[in-house]
Design a protein around this motif. Structure first.
Motif, mmCIF file in Angstrom:
data_model
loop_
_atom_site.group_PDB
_atom_site.id
_atom_site.type_symbol
_atom_site.label_atom_id
_atom_site.label_comp_id
_atom_site.label_asym_id
_atom_site.label_seq_id
_atom_site.Cartn_x
_atom_site.Cartn_y
_atom_site.Cartn_z
ATOM 1 N N PRO A 623 4.932 2.123 2.454
ATOM 2 C CA PRO A 623 4.074 1.515 3.477
ATOM 3 C C PRO A 623 2.603 1.620 3.059
ATOM 4 O O PRO A 623 2.182 2.621 2.466
ATOM 5 N N GLU A 624 1.828 0.610 3.402
ATOM 6 C CA GLU A 624 0.416 0.599 2.991
ATOM 7 C C GLU A 624 -0.332 1.814 3.523
ATOM 8 O O GLU A 624 -1.173 2.387 2.822
ATOM 9 N N GLU A 625 -0.011 2.245 4.761
ATOM 10 C CA GLU A 625 -0.731 3.384 5.334
ATOM 11 C C GLU A 625 -0.426 4.696 4.612
ATOM 12 O O GLU A 625 -1.146 5.687 4.762
ATOM 13 N N ASP A 626 0.655 4.708 3.822
ATOM 14 C CA ASP A 626 1.013 5.926 3.077
ATOM 15 C C ASP A 626 0.624 5.848 1.605
ATOM 16 O O ASP A 626 0.989 6.730 0.813
ATOM 17 N N LEU A 627 -0.129 4.810 1.248
ATOM 18 C CA LEU A 627 -0.429 4.611 -0.164
ATOM 19 C C LEU A 627 -1.244 5.773 -0.745
ATOM 20 O O LEU A 627 -0.993 6.235 -1.855
ATOM 21 N N GLY A 628 -2.211 6.267 0.015
ATOM 22 C CA GLY A 628 -3.018 7.386 -0.466
ATOM 23 C C GLY A 628 -2.171 8.617 -0.717
ATOM 24 O O GLY A 628 -2.336 9.311 -1.737
#
Length: 678
Positions: A623-628
């Motif tokens: 998911p994009e929000e978990d990319l970091g």
């Protein structure tokens, strides 16, 4: 709790200080006498509240007041050892403080404490100093003010001057103030309102007399060929000259500059009395302490080319330094502080304007404001008489006064980047903004350059003040746009020392889907853009002859073969090799070129928010929000990289510890083994 006396003093001070016709920035002082409760005895105690050393009337707060016991201050008259030892009295003020005493008492404290009036103002108005510096100032004072204002011959500020003014007040009940020869004015009153009214009356009466009785052209005729250039041409020439002038003015120590092309300045530079009046220098101590004993004046017409002015400046600067050293040697003795530097603080260029210099932007700007005050003073004095400033020997006694030296030594140690000017591209958000903020926090002036001018200005307002940060538009793919950004830096701060190539964008696609337009856009912004910025940076820095730093924000991808980003990674590799090439080429000029290779900087990143994050998340199946978090887990340290971490690396490269490092690439990726440099 602030009592009514102090509240009235603060309000009066702020009103007077808000109008430059009344006094200059940080110039003059005000006071009030009153009664408060002694916390020890519980009884009343007579106090003096007076603006402390180094404060500014326009922004004065209660914390900026020195608070002294009036009885003890006046008892000092019985131990005063005489004018030859009057400097000792400043230390004696410490024994008169009430409680912690507030701000440090200034040299003018005696003037306020010894004058028998409840409220006293000492100001540096242009109109008042014009009378004070007129050759027949004493006669003019009697004529203009009709006996209500007394003349005090020049005396260096101190305890004796306080005694002199106190004697005038005691012996002349109808007198409301004085004109201090070569210096300024003092006024008093039984109430705060009366003191302010008397100050304003002296200032306005002097101004009205000069306007009504003064010559129409006190600076003489306009000199053919020295007229102001049209604004666009004037600013273009100023931007080209600024780094040259700054480099010369920084021979002894780095300076920041300020450019002024107001009508007052341009008119003075076009007149026949420019040379003789500027050679006389300024008179009011507040003026010449900030502008030096006299300015450097370019003796070429407005039509002279940048190359001609540059060549002439070199010769004039050498002569100025010799002249200043001779001035120092004429008056210095075994007790004098060492010469602080022989470079000019004010440089006047006919047709173009004035460059003023200081350790930081505020001091540079204020120096320019003070010289404008000095021009107004010279105009007023020449209009009604002849300008006659205090003798050069007296200027030296002020400039190299032991008390002034002690004040300088009390200043806090400057931050690491004070005196340096940074330009950061793509700085309205993300890594660029973090770097600009860190540099500003370390004392640098910063230019926030971004494709979005409004966002750049907003970021500048968030990061600093008008004296520390500006926002400018910059399309790094356009050579003219890049030059315009550097010109803006030159007009704002007189040059650039630290340049960060950070502007960028990202497109993540497999080879088959990468279009020619994708390839061209990435190489235009990253490779060509960095080239254009570095090229302009090198031009500015070589003109300054002060060395400098260029930093490339490259990427882990410049050395790591990741999937689906051939155009981006190839452009980043181009940037990385520019670091090596330019480090080799620019080293002879003292310009260091280094790179930083970040990775996985997701939070706060304009690039990731603009679609790159979604694209990379899709590539890695998270998911994009978990990319970091995903990027953090693939590192050796298992830590997420933030913009501030890249800013830390940028500061490490320019902060003074890595003075012998160039051509280096610093990874800021929390440890990606595959991207280790080999």
């Amino acid at each position: 709790m602030t009592n009514e006396t102090v509240a009235a003093l603060i309000a009066r001070s702020n009103r007077l200080g808000a109008d430059p016709r009344n006094t200059n920035y940080a110039g003059g002082n005000t006071s009030a006498k009153g009664t408060d409760t002694d916390p020890v005895t519980g009884g009343p105690v007579d106090l003096l509240w007076v603006k402390g050393s180094g404060g500014d009337l326009g922004t004065l707060k209660e914390s900026g007041l020195a608070v002294l016991r009036l009885d003890r201050l006046r008892e000092l008259t019985h131990v005063y050892p005489g004018i030859d030892r009057e400097d000792e009295m400043v230390a004696a003020f410490d024994y008169c403080l009430h409680g912690r005493g507030g701000a440090a008492p200034s040299i003018d404290t005696a003037m306020h404490g010894l004058v028998d009036a409840a409220h006293v103002d000492h100001l540096h108005p242009d109109s008042g100093i014009a009378i004070a510096t007129a050759a027949d100032g004493e006669k003019l004072t009697a004529e203009i003010f009709g006996g209500r204002v007394a003349w005090v011959p020049w005396r260096r500020p101190g305890f004796q001057l306080g005694l002199d003014i106190a004697a005038i007040k005691a012996g002349n009940p109808g007198v409301i103030g004085t004109v201090l020869g070569g210096h300024g004015i003092t006024a008093w009153g039984d109430t705060s309102e009366e003191a302010e009214a008397n100050s304003r009356w002296i200032i306005e009466t002097a101004a009205a007399y000069i306007a009504a009785q003064g010559a129409s052209e006190p600076f003489g005729d306009n000199v053919a060929g020295f007229e102001p250039l049209p604004e666009a041409e004037r600013h273009a020439k100023a931007a080209a000259l600024a780094p040259v002038v700054r480099g010369l003015a920084s021979t002894d120590k780095p300076q920041v500059g300020h450019y002024t092309d107001s009508e007052v300045v341009l008119d003075f530079l076009s007149r026949e009395k420019l040379a003789p009046l500027s050679a006389l220098g300024t008179s009011c101590p507040d003026h010449f302490l900030r502008t030096k004993v006299r300015p450097l004046v370019v003796d070429l017409p407005s039509s002279a080319s940048v190359e001609e002015i540059t060549e002439r400046l070199t010769a004039l600067h050498a002569a100025y330094r010799e002249d200043y050293a001779a001035y120092y040697n004429r008056y210095a003795d075994d007790t004098s502080p060492a010469m602080r530097g022989a470079d000019p603080a004010i440089v006047l260029v006919p047709g173009v304007g004035m460059f003023s210099f200081g350790a930081n932007k505020q001091t540079a700007r204020v120096a320019g404001e003070f010289y404008v005050n000095a021009i107004n003073v010279m105009r007023g004095a020449e209009a009604i008489s002849t300008y006659a400033p205090i003798p050069e020997s007296e200027k030296f006694r002020i400039e190299y006064w032991a008390l002034e030296e002690a004040k300088l030594k009390r200043l806090p140690e400057p931050k690491a980047l004070v005196g340096r000017i940074a330009l950061v591209t793509g700085a309205a958000s993300g890594i660029g903004k973090a770097i600009a903020a860190r540099f500003a926090a370390e004392g640098a002036c910063v230019v926030i350059a971004d494709l979005d001018a409004e966002k750049a200005r907003t970021a500048a307002e968030e990061i600093g003040t008008r004296d520390t940060a500006i926002g400018v538009a910059a399309d790094v793919t356009d050579a003219a746009g890049v030059k315009a950004a550097f010109d803006a830096a030159a007009l704002a701060f007189a040059g650039v020392d630290l340049v960060v190539n950070n502007a960028g964008l990202s497109i993540s696609k497999p080879l088959a889907d990468t279009t020619e337009a994708d390839w061209d856009l990435l190489h235009d912004v990253l490779a060509k853009g960095s080239f254009l910025v570095a090229q302009q940076a090198a031009r500015t820095m070589t003109a300054q002859r002060m060395g400098g730093d260029i930093i490339y924000i490259s990427s882990k991808n410049s050395v790591f073969a990741g999937p689906n980003n051939v155009a981006y990674s190839a452009a980043k590799a181009d940037q990385a090799h520019q670091v090596r090439l330019l480090a080799a080429e620019l080293g002879e000029h003292g310009i260091r070129v280094n790179g930083i290779n970040p990775d996985g900087v997701v939070r706060g990143s304009g690039i990731f928010a603009g679609g790159w994050g979604a694209s990379r998340a899709a590539v890695y199946g998270v998911p994009e929000e978990d990319l970091g978090k995903f990027y953090a887990q693939r590192t050796l340290l298992k830590l997420e990289v933030l913009p501030e971490h890249v800013a830390n690396a940028a500061f490490a490269l320019v902060g003074g510890e890595l003075t012998h490092t160039t051509g280096l690439h610093v990874p800021v990726d929390a440890g990606v083994a595959a991207a280790f440099l080999r």
